[in-house]
Design an enzyme around this catalytic site. Sequence first.
Site, PDB file in Angstrom:
ATOM      1  CD  GLU A   1      15.846  12.516  -2.162  1.00  0.00           C
ATOM      2  OE1 GLU A   1      16.767  12.232  -2.957  1.00  0.00           O
ATOM      3  OE2 GLU A   1      15.336  11.674  -1.405  1.00  0.00           O
TER       4      GLU A   1
ATOM      5  CG  ASP B   1      17.034  13.142   4.951  1.00  0.00           C
ATOM      6  OD1 ASP B   1      16.331  12.415   5.684  1.00  0.00           O
ATOM      7  OD2 ASP B   1      17.856  12.674   4.154  1.00  0.00           O
TER       8      ASP B   1
END
Length: 413
Positions: free
Chosen positions: A142, A81
């Site tokens: 997130e 990520d």
Amino acid sequence: MSDETTRVLAGLDEARRRELAGLYRDLHSHPELSFAEHHTAAEVARRSRAYGFEMTEGVGRTGVVAVLRGGAGPTVLLRADFDALPVEERTGLPYASTSGGVMHACGHDMHTTCLLGAMRLLAEGREHWSGTVLAVFQPAEEMGQGARAMVDDGLFTRFGKPDVVLGQHVIRLPAGTVGCHPGTAYAATDVLRVRMFGADGPDSGPGRPAGATATRLQTVLEREMSDAGTVRITADDAPPAVGGDERDDGVPVTARLKVSLRTCSAPMRQRALAALERAVREEATASGAVREPEIRAVGTFPSLVNDVDAVDRTMTAIGAVIGADKVVDPGLLPGGEDIGVFGTAADVPVCFWQFGGTDPDTYAKAEAAGTTHDVPANHSPFFAPVIEPTLTTGVTAMVAGALAWLGPGGGRR
């Protein structure tokens, strides 16, 4: 350690480590929020092309997918990520964030660097394995939205279905160690915003009643769902949108709350969400609210379940390289993580592990003093993984993990 792994990892020499450290510092200095990772995506794309991968940008808005085909064999999805957080960095590092109010406070810059390092080694050593490497650089982890966005954008129909999903996360463990928990490894996390409405008055400002309301709801929920998970409720201290009190259609918002709910199973999650809604509505009625409260989900992370056999296979391979004594079981972790979306969508096993980012001496001293809780952790403005041996461990683990699943030799030369 297999001969193939030894040969592929031979490319991780001092010069390569210095190059990757420079990349990490650059990414750390230029953090970008979810779905705005343009600089990062461009750098990932540039390097992926240079390594010989087939590269596609803009998957799931800002995601990047890189494919390296090495002949017949399994397809291994390697995920990193790459979004940052709205946090003001306070590390004092010479390569600290240059973007005010945005920081790589969760280590996604390290994840990205390690995957790029592993990709280059696998590309250079592809005669030692066969199959396909599917490297996925995911946006918006997130927010709990990036993995779903990539799947919905045709990730597996466009690039093929993997046989396994592998990924890693840097955390507050001694650098040089790797941790993995079989079974449910990360709790499901729901982040919600609650707004409650009331009449104007001397005590109706959003700050004062919000704090009291948060405390009351916390007490009610902890009592009602003692075995359902954990919940954290705080007053939202964001500035009001209009004048002194935020208003909605002329009605003042008298309490704004942020709720973080963590549960370990689907039934627990449903029960906890129902309990939350019931408690909020009862509190609104008791406080004389003039309008129904508003409950809005802003982030949802399903629980992450590591396949037991995949964990054993992958950790055995990693332990053979870094030492079995450096592989630990950190237990069930409370943080949210959406990599499991890939495994569920493809119906394949997932193995997601952690690797340490804390200076080993610093961690050892804190452990001896019983103060490891004071060592900066993910999402802290002071979170700053030491570059080495964190970087070497992350690259090594990703390579060894991938080779545990790829086929033997005979790949494209």
